[in-house]
Design a protein around this motif. Structure first.
Motif, PDB file in Angstrom:
ATOM      1  N   ASP A  30       0.816  -1.217   0.000  1.00  0.00           N
ATOM      2  CA  ASP A  30       0.000   0.000   0.000  1.00  0.00           C
ATOM      3  C   ASP A  30       0.845   1.260   0.000  1.00  0.00           C
ATOM      4  O   ASP A  30       0.393   2.316  -0.431  1.00  0.00           O
ATOM      5  CB  ASP A  30      -0.945   0.016   1.209  1.00  0.00           C
ATOM      6  N   ARG A  31       2.069   1.165   0.489  1.00  0.00           N
ATOM      7  CA  ARG A  31       2.983   2.320   0.528  1.00  0.00           C
ATOM      8  C   ARG A  31       4.095   2.213  -0.516  1.00  0.00           C
ATOM      9  O   ARG A  31       5.074   2.954  -0.461  1.00  0.00           O
ATOM     10  CB  ARG A  31       3.598   2.449   1.914  1.00  0.00           C
ATOM     11  N   GLY A  32       3.956   1.260  -1.450  1.00  0.00           N
ATOM     12  CA  GLY A  32       4.962   1.102  -2.495  1.00  0.00           C
ATOM     13  C   GLY A  32       6.296   0.624  -1.971  1.00  0.00           C
ATOM     14  O   GLY A  32       7.351   1.066  -2.412  1.00  0.00           O
ATOM     15  N   ARG A  33       6.247  -0.303  -1.024  1.00  0.00           N
ATOM     16  CA  ARG A  33       7.483  -0.854  -0.441  1.00  0.00           C
ATOM     17  C   ARG A  33       7.455  -2.371  -0.596  1.00  0.00           C
ATOM     18  O   ARG A  33       6.632  -3.050   0.024  1.00  0.00           O
ATOM     19  CB  ARG A  33       7.574  -0.475   1.029  1.00  0.00           C
ATOM     20  N   PHE A  34       8.341  -2.867  -1.437  1.00  0.00           N
ATOM     21  CA  PHE A  34       8.459  -4.301  -1.709  1.00  0.00           C
ATOM     22  C   PHE A  34       9.895  -4.692  -1.374  1.00  0.00           C
ATOM     23  O   PHE A  34      10.840  -4.146  -1.943  1.00  0.00           O
ATOM     24  CB  PHE A  34       8.126  -4.600  -3.164  1.00  0.00           C
ATOM     25  N   PHE A  35      10.048  -5.612  -0.453  1.00  0.00           N
ATOM     26  CA  PHE A  35      11.363  -5.940   0.081  1.00  0.00           C
ATOM     27  C   PHE A  35      11.766  -7.348  -0.338  1.00  0.00           C
ATOM     28  O   PHE A  35      10.982  -8.285  -0.190  1.00  0.00           O
ATOM     29  CB  PHE A  35      11.313  -5.843   1.620  1.00  0.00           C
ATOM     30  N   PHE A  36      12.979  -7.486  -0.847  1.00  0.00           N
ATOM     31  CA  PHE A  36      13.503  -8.773  -1.313  1.00  0.00           C
ATOM     32  C   PHE A  36      14.835  -9.063  -0.634  1.00  0.00           C
ATOM     33  O   PHE A  36      15.636  -8.161  -0.410  1.00  0.00           O
ATOM     34  CB  PHE A  36      13.718  -8.751  -2.829  1.00  0.00           C
ATOM     35  N   VAL A  37      15.065 -10.329  -0.329  1.00  0.00           N
ATOM     36  CA  VAL A  37      16.381 -10.786   0.099  1.00  0.00           C
ATOM     37  C   VAL A  37      16.966 -11.536  -1.094  1.00  0.00           C
ATOM     38  O   VAL A  37      16.237 -12.196  -1.841  1.00  0.00           O
ATOM     39  CB  VAL A  37      16.301 -11.692   1.357  1.00  0.00           C
ATOM     40  N   TYR A  38      18.268 -11.391  -1.308  1.00  0.00           N
ATOM     41  CA  TYR A  38      18.896 -12.160  -2.376  1.00  0.00           C
ATOM     42  C   TYR A  38      20.136 -12.865  -1.842  1.00  0.00           C
ATOM     43  O   TYR A  38      20.770 -12.421  -0.887  1.00  0.00           O
ATOM     44  CB  TYR A  38      19.220 -11.294  -3.598  1.00  0.00           C
ATOM     45  N   ARG A  39      20.427 -14.006  -2.448  1.00  0.00           N
ATOM     46  CA  ARG A  39      21.588 -14.807  -2.064  1.00  0.00           C
ATOM     47  C   ARG A  39      22.510 -14.915  -3.277  1.00  0.00           C
ATOM     48  O   ARG A  39      22.069 -15.202  -4.389  1.00  0.00           O
ATOM     49  CB  ARG A  39      21.157 -16.203  -1.618  1.00  0.00           C
ATOM     50  N   ILE A  40      23.783 -14.699  -3.018  1.00  0.00           N
ATOM     51  CA  ILE A  40      24.813 -14.797  -4.049  1.00  0.00           C
ATOM     52  C   ILE A  40      25.817 -15.866  -3.620  1.00  0.00           C
ATOM     53  O   ILE A  40      26.265 -15.873  -2.471  1.00  0.00           O
ATOM     54  CB  ILE A  40      25.580 -13.460  -4.219  1.00  0.00           C
ATOM     55  N   ARG A  41      26.158 -16.738  -4.542  1.00  0.00           N
ATOM     56  CA  ARG A  41      27.220 -17.723  -4.310  1.00  0.00           C
ATOM     57  C   ARG A  41      28.271 -17.513  -5.388  1.00  0.00           C
ATOM     58  O   ARG A  41      27.966 -17.567  -6.584  1.00  0.00           O
ATOM     59  CB  ARG A  41      26.683 -19.146  -4.354  1.00  0.00           C
ATOM     60  N   SER A  91      21.917 -10.467   1.059  1.00  0.00           N
ATOM     61  CA  SER A  91      21.704  -9.043   1.250  1.00  0.00           C
ATOM     62  C   SER A  91      20.256  -8.726   0.886  1.00  0.00           C
ATOM     63  O   SER A  91      19.485  -9.637   0.584  1.00  0.00           O
ATOM     64  CB  SER A  91      22.697  -8.237   0.408  1.00  0.00           C
ATOM     65  N   TYR A  92      19.911  -7.442   0.882  1.00  0.00           N
ATOM     66  CA  TYR A  92      18.532  -7.037   0.684  1.00  0.00           C
ATOM     67  C   TYR A  92      18.404  -5.972  -0.385  1.00  0.00           C
ATOM     68  O   TYR A  92      19.347  -5.230  -0.644  1.00  0.00           O
ATOM     69  CB  TYR A  92      17.964  -6.480   1.996  1.00  0.00           C
ATOM     70  N   CYS A  93      17.211  -5.901  -0.967  1.00  0.00           N
ATOM     71  CA  CYS A  93      16.928  -4.880  -1.967  1.00  0.00           C
ATOM     72  C   CYS A  93      15.477  -4.430  -1.823  1.00  0.00           C
ATOM     73  O   CYS A  93      14.562  -5.227  -2.023  1.00  0.00           O
ATOM     74  CB  CYS A  93      17.163  -5.428  -3.374  1.00  0.00           C
ATOM     75  N   PRO A  94      15.248  -3.160  -1.483  1.00  0.00           N
ATOM     76  CA  PRO A  94      13.885  -2.633  -1.473  1.00  0.00           C
ATOM     77  C   PRO A  94      13.527  -2.093  -2.860  1.00  0.00           C
ATOM     78  O   PRO A  94      14.378  -1.533  -3.552  1.00  0.00           O
ATOM     79  CB  PRO A  94      13.962  -1.492  -0.458  1.00  0.00           C
ATOM     80  N   LEU A  95      12.285  -2.283  -3.253  1.00  0.00           N
ATOM     81  CA  LEU A  95      11.786  -1.728  -4.515  1.00  0.00           C
ATOM     82  C   LEU A  95      10.517  -0.935  -4.240  1.00  0.00           C
ATOM     83  O   LEU A  95       9.828  -1.178  -3.245  1.00  0.00           O
ATOM     84  CB  LEU A  95      11.447  -2.844  -5.509  1.00  0.00           C
ATOM     85  N   ARG A  96      10.192  -0.045  -5.178  1.00  0.00           N
ATOM     86  CA  ARG A  96       8.928   0.703  -5.081  1.00  0.00           C
ATOM     87  C   ARG A  96       7.822   0.033  -5.887  1.00  0.00           C
ATOM     88  O   ARG A  96       6.686   0.491  -5.875  1.00  0.00           O
ATOM     89  CB  ARG A  96       9.129   2.127  -5.590  1.00  0.00           C
ATOM     90  N   THR A  97       8.170  -1.031  -6.605  1.00  0.00           N
ATOM     91  CA  THR A  97       7.192  -1.769  -7.410  1.00  0.00           C
ATOM     92  C   THR A  97       7.227  -3.242  -7.016  1.00  0.00           C
ATOM     93  O   THR A  97       8.164  -3.695  -6.357  1.00  0.00           O
ATOM     94  CB  THR A  97       7.494  -1.626  -8.921  1.00  0.00           C
ATOM     95  N   ALA A  98       6.222  -3.992  -7.451  1.00  0.00           N
ATOM     96  CA  ALA A  98       6.078  -5.397  -7.043  1.00  0.00           C
ATOM     97  C   ALA A  98       7.126  -6.317  -7.648  1.00  0.00           C
ATOM     98  O   ALA A  98       7.272  -7.452  -7.206  1.00  0.00           O
ATOM     99  CB  ALA A  98       4.681  -5.902  -7.396  1.00  0.00           C
ATOM    100  N   TRP A  99       7.839  -5.860  -8.658  1.00  0.00           N
ATOM    101  CA  TRP A  99       8.888  -6.689  -9.239  1.00  0.00           C
ATOM    102  C   TRP A  99       9.964  -5.798  -9.863  1.00  0.00           C
ATOM    103  O   TRP A  99       9.750  -4.625 -10.097  1.00  0.00           O
ATOM    104  CB  TRP A  99       8.327  -7.684 -10.259  1.00  0.00           C
ATOM    105  N   GLY A 100      11.115  -6.426 -10.105  1.00  0.00           N
ATOM    106  CA  GLY A 100      12.220  -5.724 -10.737  1.00  0.00           C
ATOM    107  C   GLY A 100      13.320  -6.702 -11.088  1.00  0.00           C
ATOM    108  O   GLY A 100      13.132  -7.925 -10.999  1.00  0.00           O
ATOM    109  N   THR A 101      14.457  -6.166 -11.492  1.00  0.00           N
ATOM    110  CA  THR A 101      15.601  -7.011 -11.829  1.00  0.00           C
ATOM    111  C   THR A 101      16.867  -6.424 -11.216  1.00  0.00           C
ATOM    112  O   THR A 101      16.941  -5.229 -10.929  1.00  0.00           O
ATOM    113  CB  THR A 101      15.817  -7.122 -13.358  1.00  0.00           C
ATOM    114  N   MET A 102      17.852  -7.297 -11.045  1.00  0.00           N
ATOM    115  CA  MET A 102      19.192  -6.891 -10.624  1.00  0.00           C
ATOM    116  C   MET A 102      20.199  -7.578 -11.523  1.00  0.00           C
ATOM    117  O   MET A 102      19.978  -8.727 -11.936  1.00  0.00           O
ATOM    118  CB  MET A 102      19.477  -7.310  -9.177  1.00  0.00           C
ATOM    119  N   GLU A 103      21.282  -6.917 -11.810  1.00  0.00           N
ATOM    120  CA  GLU A 103      22.423  -7.497 -12.517  1.00  0.00           C
ATOM    121  C   GLU A 103      23.618  -6.609 -12.232  1.00  0.00           C
ATOM    122  O   GLU A 103      23.466  -5.497 -11.733  1.00  0.00           O
ATOM    123  CB  GLU A 103      22.165  -7.597 -14.023  1.00  0.00           C
ATOM    124  N   GLY A 104      24.797  -7.119 -12.520  1.00  0.00           N
ATOM    125  CA  GLY A 104      25.961  -6.297 -12.262  1.00  0.00           C
ATOM    126  C   GLY A 104      27.258  -7.037 -12.452  1.00  0.00           C
ATOM    127  O   GLY A 104      27.363  -7.950 -13.282  1.00  0.00           O
TER     128      GLY A 104
END
Length: 137
Positions: A30-41, A91-104
């Protein structure tokens, strides 16, 4: 979802696997806060010892809003990996939308000072991902 939301990329003998999980309890749609945890190996499949020096992330949300994050090491560390060794972190990544992508990418150097970058393939921050990062402890 027909496409695998995770990534598995090898560059210069460095294998990087990434996966993410939506944290419903930490999110507030409702406040545009979508929180994700990601794991990197990170696995050193090369024949040389390497040290991770820095990271660069490109994060896109569903509105194509781009954020670039650059910094030293990962989670406060600059791990040294001998051939065959691995390092894993969350680690964690907050988004303002329900989905997104990460790369780097990660910048590495070997003991002789020769630097190179290892890619982190695009992975998806989506509530429907079947990853169980949090429950594995």
């Amino acid at each position: 979802m027909s496409q695998d939301p995770n990534s598995d990329t090898t560059t210069h003998g460095i294998r990087v696997r990434a996966e993410a999980q939506y944290l419903e309890g930490e999110s507030d749609p409702d406040r545009g806060r979508f929180f994700f945890v990601y794991r990197i190996r990170i696995e050193n499949d090369s024949a040389r010892t390497v040290q991770l020096l820095s990271r660069r992330w490109v994060i896109l949300d569903a509105n194509n809003r781009r954020e670039e994050v650059v910094g030293e090491g990962v989670v406060g560390k600059q791990p040294i990996l001998a051939p065959g060794e691995s390092f894993e972190y969350r680690s964690y990544c907050p988004l303002r939308t329900a989905w997104g992508t990460m790369e780097g990418s990660y910048a590495f150097a070997d003991p002789a000072g020769e630097g190179f970058e290892a890619s982190v393939g695009r992975f998806f921050l989506v509530p429907a991902a079947e990853n169980s990062i949090v429950s594995e402890g």
